[in-house]
Design a protein around this motif. Structure first.
Motif, PDB file in Angstrom:
ATOM      1  N   GLY A   1     -44.720 -56.864  -0.264  1.00 39.37           N
ATOM      2  CA  GLY A   1     -44.458 -57.671  -1.690  1.00 39.37           C
ATOM      3  C   GLY A   1     -43.705 -57.107  -2.703  1.00 39.37           C
ATOM      4  N   LEU A   2     -43.454 -57.874  -3.751  1.00 42.16           N
ATOM      5  CA  LEU A   2     -42.840 -57.211  -5.036  1.00 42.16           C
ATOM      6  C   LEU A   2     -43.774 -57.438  -6.232  1.00 42.16           C
ATOM      7  N   ARG A   3     -43.922 -56.496  -6.835  1.00 46.25           N
ATOM      8  CA  ARG A   3     -44.601 -56.862  -8.407  1.00 46.25           C
ATOM      9  C   ARG A   3     -44.055 -56.153  -9.243  1.00 46.25           C
ATOM     10  N   THR A   4     -44.286 -56.550 -10.561  1.00 47.65           N
ATOM     11  CA  THR A   4     -43.744 -55.913 -11.825  1.00 47.65           C
ATOM     12  C   THR A   4     -44.785 -54.792 -12.502  1.00 47.65           C
ATOM     13  N   LEU A   5     -44.222 -53.683 -13.007  1.00 48.72           N
ATOM     14  CA  LEU A   5     -45.061 -52.787 -13.455  1.00 48.72           C
ATOM     15  C   LEU A   5     -45.026 -52.830 -15.002  1.00 48.72           C
ATOM     16  N   GLU A   6     -44.496 -53.724 -15.713  1.00 49.76           N
ATOM     17  CA  GLU A   6     -44.527 -54.093 -16.949  1.00 49.76           C
ATOM     18  C   GLU A   6     -44.522 -55.608 -17.234  1.00 49.76           C
ATOM     19  N   PHE A   7     -44.848 -55.854 -18.579  1.00 49.65           N
ATOM     20  CA  PHE A   7     -44.868 -57.059 -19.042  1.00 49.65           C
ATOM     21  C   PHE A   7     -43.585 -57.800 -19.019  1.00 49.65           C
ATOM     22  N   ILE A   8     -43.505 -59.209 -18.341  1.00 51.73           N
ATOM     23  CA  ILE A   8     -41.960 -59.800 -18.261  1.00 51.73           C
ATOM     24  C   ILE A   8     -42.497 -61.084 -19.246  1.00 51.73           C
ATOM     25  N   PRO A   9     -41.487 -61.022 -20.399  1.00 50.19           N
ATOM     26  CA  PRO A   9     -41.749 -62.827 -21.224  1.00 50.19           C
ATOM     27  C   PRO A   9     -41.234 -63.821 -20.166  1.00 50.19           C
ATOM     28  N   LYS A  10     -41.845 -65.091 -20.398  1.00 46.72           N
ATOM     29  CA  LYS A  10     -41.447 -66.039 -19.790  1.00 46.72           C
ATOM     30  C   LYS A  10     -39.824 -66.462 -20.182  1.00 46.72           C
ATOM     31  N   GLY A  11     -39.100 -66.946 -18.936  1.00 50.91           N
ATOM     32  CA  GLY A  11     -37.724 -67.200 -19.258  1.00 50.91           C
ATOM     33  C   GLY A  11     -36.704 -65.966 -19.072  1.00 50.91           C
ATOM     34  N   ARG A  12     -37.346 -64.744 -18.898  1.00 51.85           N
ATOM     35  CA  ARG A  12     -36.279 -63.692 -18.677  1.00 51.85           C
ATOM     36  C   ARG A  12     -35.889 -63.584 -17.203  1.00 51.85           C
ATOM     37  N   PHE A  13     -34.658 -63.011 -17.235  1.00 56.70           N
ATOM     38  CA  PHE A  13     -34.157 -62.895 -15.677  1.00 56.70           C
ATOM     39  C   PHE A  13     -35.144 -61.505 -14.982  1.00 56.70           C
ATOM     40  N   VAL A  14     -35.259 -61.939 -13.743  1.00 55.99           N
ATOM     41  CA  VAL A  14     -36.297 -60.779 -13.258  1.00 55.99           C
ATOM     42  C   VAL A  14     -35.368 -60.095 -12.027  1.00 55.99           C
ATOM     43  N   CYS A  15     -34.847 -60.869 -11.081  1.00 58.83           N
ATOM     44  CA  CYS A  15     -33.908 -60.256 -10.034  1.00 58.83           C
ATOM     45  C   CYS A  15     -33.265 -61.228  -9.224  1.00 58.83           C
ATOM     46  N   GLU A  16     -32.558 -60.798  -8.214  1.00 62.80           N
ATOM     47  CA  GLU A  16     -31.556 -61.790  -7.759  1.00 62.80           C
ATOM     48  C   GLU A  16     -32.187 -61.959  -6.180  1.00 62.80           C
ATOM     49  N   TYR A  17     -32.073 -62.826  -5.348  1.00 63.63           N
ATOM     50  CA  TYR A  17     -32.127 -62.954  -4.011  1.00 63.63           C
ATOM     51  C   TYR A  17     -30.727 -62.988  -3.343  1.00 63.63           C
ATOM     52  N   ALA A  18     -30.561 -61.445  -2.797  1.00 63.67           N
ATOM     53  CA  ALA A  18     -29.085 -61.335  -2.435  1.00 63.67           C
ATOM     54  C   ALA A  18     -29.067 -60.816  -1.033  1.00 63.67           C
ATOM     55  N   GLY A  19     -28.083 -60.962  -0.343  1.00 61.76           N
ATOM     56  CA  GLY A  19     -27.733 -60.652   1.088  1.00 61.76           C
ATOM     57  C   GLY A  19     -26.790 -61.180   1.816  1.00 61.76           C
ATOM     58  N   GLU A  20     -26.599 -61.505   3.039  1.00 63.50           N
ATOM     59  CA  GLU A  20     -25.250 -62.064   3.550  1.00 63.50           C
ATOM     60  C   GLU A  20     -25.133 -63.337   3.503  1.00 63.50           C
ATOM     61  N   ILE A  21     -24.036 -63.819   3.207  1.00 63.35           N
ATOM     62  CA  ILE A  21     -23.617 -65.156   3.042  1.00 63.35           C
ATOM     63  C   ILE A  21     -23.053 -65.619   4.636  1.00 63.35           C
ATOM     64  N   LEU A  22     -23.985 -66.645   4.846  1.00 59.85           N
ATOM     65  CA  LEU A  22     -23.608 -67.059   6.222  1.00 59.85           C
ATOM     66  C   LEU A  22     -22.873 -68.549   6.308  1.00 59.85           C
ATOM     67  N   GLY A  23     -22.263 -68.601   7.227  1.00 61.28           N
ATOM     68  CA  GLY A  23     -21.893 -70.165   7.629  1.00 61.28           C
ATOM     69  C   GLY A  23     -23.042 -71.047   8.235  1.00 61.28           C
ATOM     70  N   SER A  24     -23.291 -72.177   8.215  1.00 63.57           N
ATOM     71  CA  SER A  24     -24.293 -73.118   8.660  1.00 63.57           C
ATOM     72  C   SER A  24     -24.661 -72.776  10.076  1.00 63.57           C
TER      73      SER A  24
END
Length: 299
Positions: A136-159
């Protein structure tokens, strides 16, 4: 080191992000970490029609320090951010309008307030082993509402490739492939398939929750291929696990909702362990990815 003290000892620990992020990403327990090729942004994969790294958008001609919606071509749909926080992130967390950030071709400064996702990680995060959900993934510090956290990145595939890969999986395999469908004018739908299984970023460690603390928004910067940006849907406390709804909704329907989707248990098979009040018992299931593959024909 106990689980109550994530990240207490970071000296000499391997960075999950391989030095490719703004901040190092620790792991717990130390020394345990799944192997995969790290990329902070999308890469082109089999069947993809557009290279996500190719710059396709013209830049704005704003000469001010920060762009204004009345004159900036990147802000035709209104301002996206307010003090680094996603705007209009209230109520039921519904966010439908397109988000375009200023890009490398823009004449505005690097400090423009319409540059958020492209700045990368701003919070200290940690990959950790959960009791029932694997990594899993967790934060080690306080993150305010609305702030950018991270992307979901990987290979872009055809359908077709996305369907081929997902249909080759067994019930014991983790499914990282995500299908994003954006409805545009005249009933058209833009589909984006992302697979971070072998090539991806820390977003691949995010688990599903029926009451998530993250909201996924397609954000376009340099290319028509959207970056799948995850924003804090509420204030998130240190050591709290980060999660989003795999179905694309922000909240699951309640049991009394007449429009609730009833999962096919035989097909879904994978239980949900989010343990929230509105838990649907099974992970979301996208039946379209299991439709028969198109037969190839030759002339």
């Amino acid at each position: 080191m106990s689980e109550e003290q994530p990240g207490a000892s970071l000296g000499g620990q391997r960075d999950v992000g391989r030095g490719l992020e703004n901040l190092p990403v620790s792991s717990w327990p130390e020394g345990e970490e799944p192997e995969f090729q790290y990329t902070p942004e999308h890469v082109i994969g089999p069947g993809a029609e557009v290279d996500p790294t190719q710059i396709t958008f013209p830049g704005c001609t704003c000469l001010t320090t920060s762009c204004l919606p009345t004159i900036c071509s990147c802000l035709l749909h209104g301002e996206n951010y307010d003090n680094l926080c996603l705007r209009d992130i209230e109520g039921k967390m519904e966010f439908a309008r397109p988000v375009f950030e200023c890009n490398v071709m823009c004449q505005c400064s690097e400090q423009c307030k319409n540059r958020v996702v492209q700045r990368g990680l701003q919070f200290n995060l940690q990959v950790f082993k959960t009791d029932k959900k694997g990594w899993g993934l967790r934060t080690l510090e306080f993150i305010p509402k609305g702030r950018f956290v991270c992307e979901y990145a990987g290979e872009i595939l055809g359908s077709s490739e996305a369907r081929r890969r997902i249909q080759q999986q067994t019930k014991h395999d983790s499914n990282y492939i995500i299908a994003i469908r954006e409805h545009i004018c005249d009933g058209q739908i833009i589909e984006t398939f992302v697979d971070p299984t072998n090539i991806g970023n820390i977003g691949r460690f995010l688990n599903h929750s029926c009451e998530p603390n993250l909201l996924m928004i397609p954000v376009r910067v340099d290319s028509m291929v959207p970056r799948l940006a995850l924003f804090a849907a509420k204030d998130i406390l240190p050591k709290e696990e980060l999660s989003y709804d795999y179905s694309g909704r922000f909240r699951n329907f309640t049991k009394n909702d007449r429009n609730q989707e009833i999962p096919d248990k035989d097909k879904m098979g994978k239980p949900c362990y989010c343990a929230t009040k509105s838990c649907a018992a099974f992970l979301p299931y996208d039946s379209s990815l299991y439709s028969p593959l198109e037969k190839q024909t030759t002339n």
